[in-house]
Design a protein around this motif. Structure first.
Motif, PDB file in Angstrom:
ATOM      1  N   GLN A 101       0.848  -1.189   0.000  1.00  0.00           N
ATOM      2  CA  GLN A 101       0.000   0.000   0.000  1.00  0.00           C
ATOM      3  C   GLN A 101       0.881   1.235   0.000  1.00  0.00           C
ATOM      4  O   GLN A 101       2.006   1.208   0.482  1.00  0.00           O
ATOM      5  CB  GLN A 101      -0.895   0.027   1.241  1.00  0.00           C
ATOM      6  CG  GLN A 101      -1.907  -1.094   1.265  1.00  0.00           C
ATOM      7  CD  GLN A 101      -2.901  -0.918   2.398  1.00  0.00           C
ATOM      8  OE1 GLN A 101      -3.358   0.181   2.673  1.00  0.00           O
ATOM      9  NE2 GLN A 101      -3.243  -2.021   3.065  1.00  0.00           N
TER      10      GLN A 101
ATOM     11  N   ARG B  21       1.734  12.109  -8.009  1.00  0.00           N
ATOM     12  CA  ARG B  21       0.326  11.857  -8.357  1.00  0.00           C
ATOM     13  C   ARG B  21       0.214  11.365  -9.807  1.00  0.00           C
ATOM     14  O   ARG B  21      -0.524  10.428 -10.091  1.00  0.00           O
ATOM     15  CB  ARG B  21      -0.498  13.129  -8.144  1.00  0.00           C
ATOM     16  CG  ARG B  21      -1.924  13.022  -8.607  1.00  0.00           C
ATOM     17  CD  ARG B  21      -2.725  12.089  -7.799  1.00  0.00           C
ATOM     18  NE  ARG B  21      -2.915  12.642  -6.480  1.00  0.00           N
ATOM     19  CZ  ARG B  21      -3.627  12.066  -5.541  1.00  0.00           C
ATOM     20  NH1 ARG B  21      -4.220  10.921  -5.784  1.00  0.00           N
ATOM     21  NH2 ARG B  21      -3.752  12.604  -4.374  1.00  0.00           N
TER      22      ARG B  21
ATOM     23  N   ASP C 106      -1.229   7.780 -10.751  1.00  0.00           N
ATOM     24  CA  ASP C 106      -2.374   7.691 -11.665  1.00  0.00           C
ATOM     25  C   ASP C 106      -2.045   6.813 -12.875  1.00  0.00           C
ATOM     26  O   ASP C 106      -2.892   6.066 -13.358  1.00  0.00           O
ATOM     27  CB  ASP C 106      -2.822   9.080 -12.123  1.00  0.00           C
ATOM     28  CG  ASP C 106      -3.628   9.831 -11.064  1.00  0.00           C
ATOM     29  OD1 ASP C 106      -4.178   9.178 -10.143  1.00  0.00           O
ATOM     30  OD2 ASP C 106      -3.713  11.069 -11.160  1.00  0.00           O
TER      31      ASP C 106
ATOM     32  N   ALA D 156      -2.272   3.293 -11.775  1.00  0.00           N
ATOM     33  CA  ALA D 156      -3.689   2.914 -11.686  1.00  0.00           C
ATOM     34  C   ALA D 156      -4.252   2.626 -13.076  1.00  0.00           C
ATOM     35  O   ALA D 156      -4.978   1.644 -13.274  1.00  0.00           O
ATOM     36  CB  ALA D 156      -4.488   4.016 -10.998  1.00  0.00           C
TER      37      ALA D 156
ATOM     38  N   GLU E 179      -4.610   0.314  -7.168  1.00  0.00           N
ATOM     39  CA  GLU E 179      -6.053   0.461  -6.966  1.00  0.00           C
ATOM     40  C   GLU E 179      -6.258   1.405  -5.798  1.00  0.00           C
ATOM     41  O   GLU E 179      -5.775   1.155  -4.689  1.00  0.00           O
ATOM     42  CB  GLU E 179      -6.678  -0.900  -6.647  1.00  0.00           C
ATOM     43  CG  GLU E 179      -8.159  -0.853  -6.368  1.00  0.00           C
ATOM     44  CD  GLU E 179      -8.686  -2.216  -5.953  1.00  0.00           C
ATOM     45  OE1 GLU E 179      -9.282  -2.306  -4.866  1.00  0.00           O
ATOM     46  OE2 GLU E 179      -8.467  -3.189  -6.712  1.00  0.00           O
ATOM     47  N   TRP E 180      -6.934   2.512  -6.071  1.00  0.00           N
ATOM     48  CA  TRP E 180      -7.197   3.476  -5.006  1.00  0.00           C
ATOM     49  C   TRP E 180      -8.152   2.868  -3.998  1.00  0.00           C
ATOM     50  O   TRP E 180      -9.112   2.201  -4.361  1.00  0.00           O
ATOM     51  CB  TRP E 180      -7.775   4.764  -5.577  1.00  0.00           C
ATOM     52  CG  TRP E 180      -6.815   5.495  -6.462  1.00  0.00           C
ATOM     53  CD1 TRP E 180      -6.909   5.669  -7.808  1.00  0.00           C
ATOM     54  CD2 TRP E 180      -5.604   6.136  -6.069  1.00  0.00           C
ATOM     55  NE1 TRP E 180      -5.831   6.371  -8.271  1.00  0.00           N
ATOM     56  CE2 TRP E 180      -5.017   6.672  -7.225  1.00  0.00           C
ATOM     57  CE3 TRP E 180      -4.954   6.310  -4.847  1.00  0.00           C
ATOM     58  CZ2 TRP E 180      -3.820   7.377  -7.202  1.00  0.00           C
ATOM     59  CZ3 TRP E 180      -3.765   7.017  -4.818  1.00  0.00           C
ATOM     60  CH2 TRP E 180      -3.205   7.546  -5.991  1.00  0.00           C
ATOM     61  N   THR E 181      -7.891   3.115  -2.712  1.00  0.00           N
ATOM     62  CA  THR E 181      -8.753   2.571  -1.657  1.00  0.00           C
ATOM     63  C   THR E 181      -9.864   3.537  -1.278  1.00  0.00           C
ATOM     64  O   THR E 181     -10.789   3.155  -0.572  1.00  0.00           O
ATOM     65  CB  THR E 181      -7.943   2.237  -0.384  1.00  0.00           C
ATOM     66  OG1 THR E 181      -7.342   3.428   0.102  1.00  0.00           O
ATOM     67  CG2 THR E 181      -6.882   1.191  -0.677  1.00  0.00           C
TER      68      THR E 181
ATOM     69  N   LYS F 251      -8.331   9.439  -3.449  1.00  0.00           N
ATOM     70  CA  LYS F 251      -7.049   8.970  -3.999  1.00  0.00           C
ATOM     71  C   LYS F 251      -5.881   9.344  -3.082  1.00  0.00           C
ATOM     72  O   LYS F 251      -4.856   9.833  -3.521  1.00  0.00           O
ATOM     73  CB  LYS F 251      -6.821   9.516  -5.406  1.00  0.00           C
ATOM     74  CG  LYS F 251      -7.823   9.037  -6.421  1.00  0.00           C
ATOM     75  CD  LYS F 251      -7.481   9.545  -7.793  1.00  0.00           C
ATOM     76  CE  LYS F 251      -8.413   9.008  -8.831  1.00  0.00           C
ATOM     77  NZ  LYS F 251      -8.054   9.456 -10.175  1.00  0.00           N
ATOM     78  N   ARG F 252      -6.055   9.077  -1.805  1.00  0.00           N
ATOM     79  CA  ARG F 252      -4.988   9.350  -0.848  1.00  0.00           C
ATOM     80  C   ARG F 252      -4.204   8.096  -0.504  1.00  0.00           C
ATOM     81  O   ARG F 252      -3.087   8.173  -0.026  1.00  0.00           O
ATOM     82  CB  ARG F 252      -5.588   9.942   0.418  1.00  0.00           C
ATOM     83  CG  ARG F 252      -6.132  11.327   0.177  1.00  0.00           C
ATOM     84  CD  ARG F 252      -7.041  11.733   1.268  1.00  0.00           C
ATOM     85  NE  ARG F 252      -6.334  12.500   2.283  1.00  0.00           N
ATOM     86  CZ  ARG F 252      -6.925  12.958   3.351  1.00  0.00           C
ATOM     87  NH1 ARG F 252      -8.191  12.724   3.556  1.00  0.00           N
ATOM     88  NH2 ARG F 252      -6.248  13.644   4.230  1.00  0.00           N
ATOM     89  N   ARG F 253      -4.797   6.958  -0.749  1.00  0.00           N
ATOM     90  CA  ARG F 253      -4.161   5.691  -0.398  1.00  0.00           C
ATOM     91  C   ARG F 253      -4.512   4.667  -1.481  1.00  0.00           C
ATOM     92  O   ARG F 253      -5.612   4.669  -2.011  1.00  0.00           O
ATOM     93  CB  ARG F 253      -4.698   5.242   0.958  1.00  0.00           C
ATOM     94  CG  ARG F 253      -3.963   4.127   1.573  1.00  0.00           C
ATOM     95  CD  ARG F 253      -4.368   3.992   3.059  1.00  0.00           C
ATOM     96  NE  ARG F 253      -3.525   3.023   3.695  1.00  0.00           N
ATOM     97  CZ  ARG F 253      -2.288   3.231   4.078  1.00  0.00           C
ATOM     98  NH1 ARG F 253      -1.735   4.398   3.938  1.00  0.00           N
ATOM     99  NH2 ARG F 253      -1.572   2.277   4.625  1.00  0.00           N
ATOM    100  N   GLY F 254      -3.561   3.792  -1.775  1.00  0.00           N
ATOM    101  CA  GLY F 254      -3.827   2.784  -2.790  1.00  0.00           C
ATOM    102  C   GLY F 254      -3.036   1.511  -2.567  1.00  0.00           C
ATOM    103  O   GLY F 254      -2.022   1.498  -1.866  1.00  0.00           O
TER     104      GLY F 254
END
Length: 175
Positions: free
Chosen positions: A47, A74, A78, A81, A87-89, A93-96
């Motif tokens: 993560q 960022r 992106d 992704a 995969e954004w959680t 879009k602060r954590r993925g």
């Protein structure tokens, strides 16, 4: 354990500034994506938190006093992704989750281990799969817990496993 081998670009100051030319930027983003995935794999990072990313060694090289700025990070995330490696959680879009292997591939590795170790039609705890002595040599050993669940759910959808909840513990039965 060997140290992570940084690519040559990591010591090249312009690498830390996203280039305006579309062709150059595409090549640069390919290199950034490869770097982030390789680093995450080597360090078992599942993560990423965007708010702390500017201080992560993968995005900064103190030996040349360069760091990818937050907006550049960022763009890289992106791009990951878009490629299916992140995969954004959350919607902000602060954590993925970082996937250097797809969820399906993780599931296949775990299922192959279950077959190879005669775990079919038996129940294994998630701790046993993720931290147990019998998986110590497997690539999925120590995998981020959320990614492990996603991989097992993919197996469940494929009819190869059944997730079970025992209150404080979770398990899986391989079919």
């Amino acid at each position: 354990m060997t140290e992570f081998e940084w690519p040559w670009q990591y010591s090249f100051p312009p690498f830390f500034t996203l280039q305006p030319n579309a062709d150059v930027r595409k090549t640069q983003l390919d290199a950034w994506c490869s770097l982030v995935l390789g680093w995450a794999r080597k360090n078992n990072v599942g993560q990423i938190d965007v708010t702390g990313a500017t201080s992560m060694v993968v995005f900064r090289n103190d030996s040349i006093s360069r760091a990818l700025p937050a907006d550049g990070i960022r763009v890289v995330l992106d791009e990951l992704a878009k490629r299916g490696n992140l995969e954004w959680t959350d919607k902000t879009k602060r954590r993925g989750y970082i996937f250097w292997r797809s969820v399906r591939e993780w599931g296949q590795q775990i299922y192959q281990w279950a077959q190879d170790t005669s775990r079919m039609n038996t129940v294994c705890t998630l701790f046993e799969i993720n931290q147990g002595d019998e998986t110590a040599g497997q690539e999925f050993h120590g995998l981020d817990g959320d990614i492990l669940i996603k991989a097992l759910r993919a197996l469940e959808v494929a009819g190869k496993a059944e997730l079970m909840d025992f209150g404080d513990n979770q398990g899986v039965k391989f079919l």
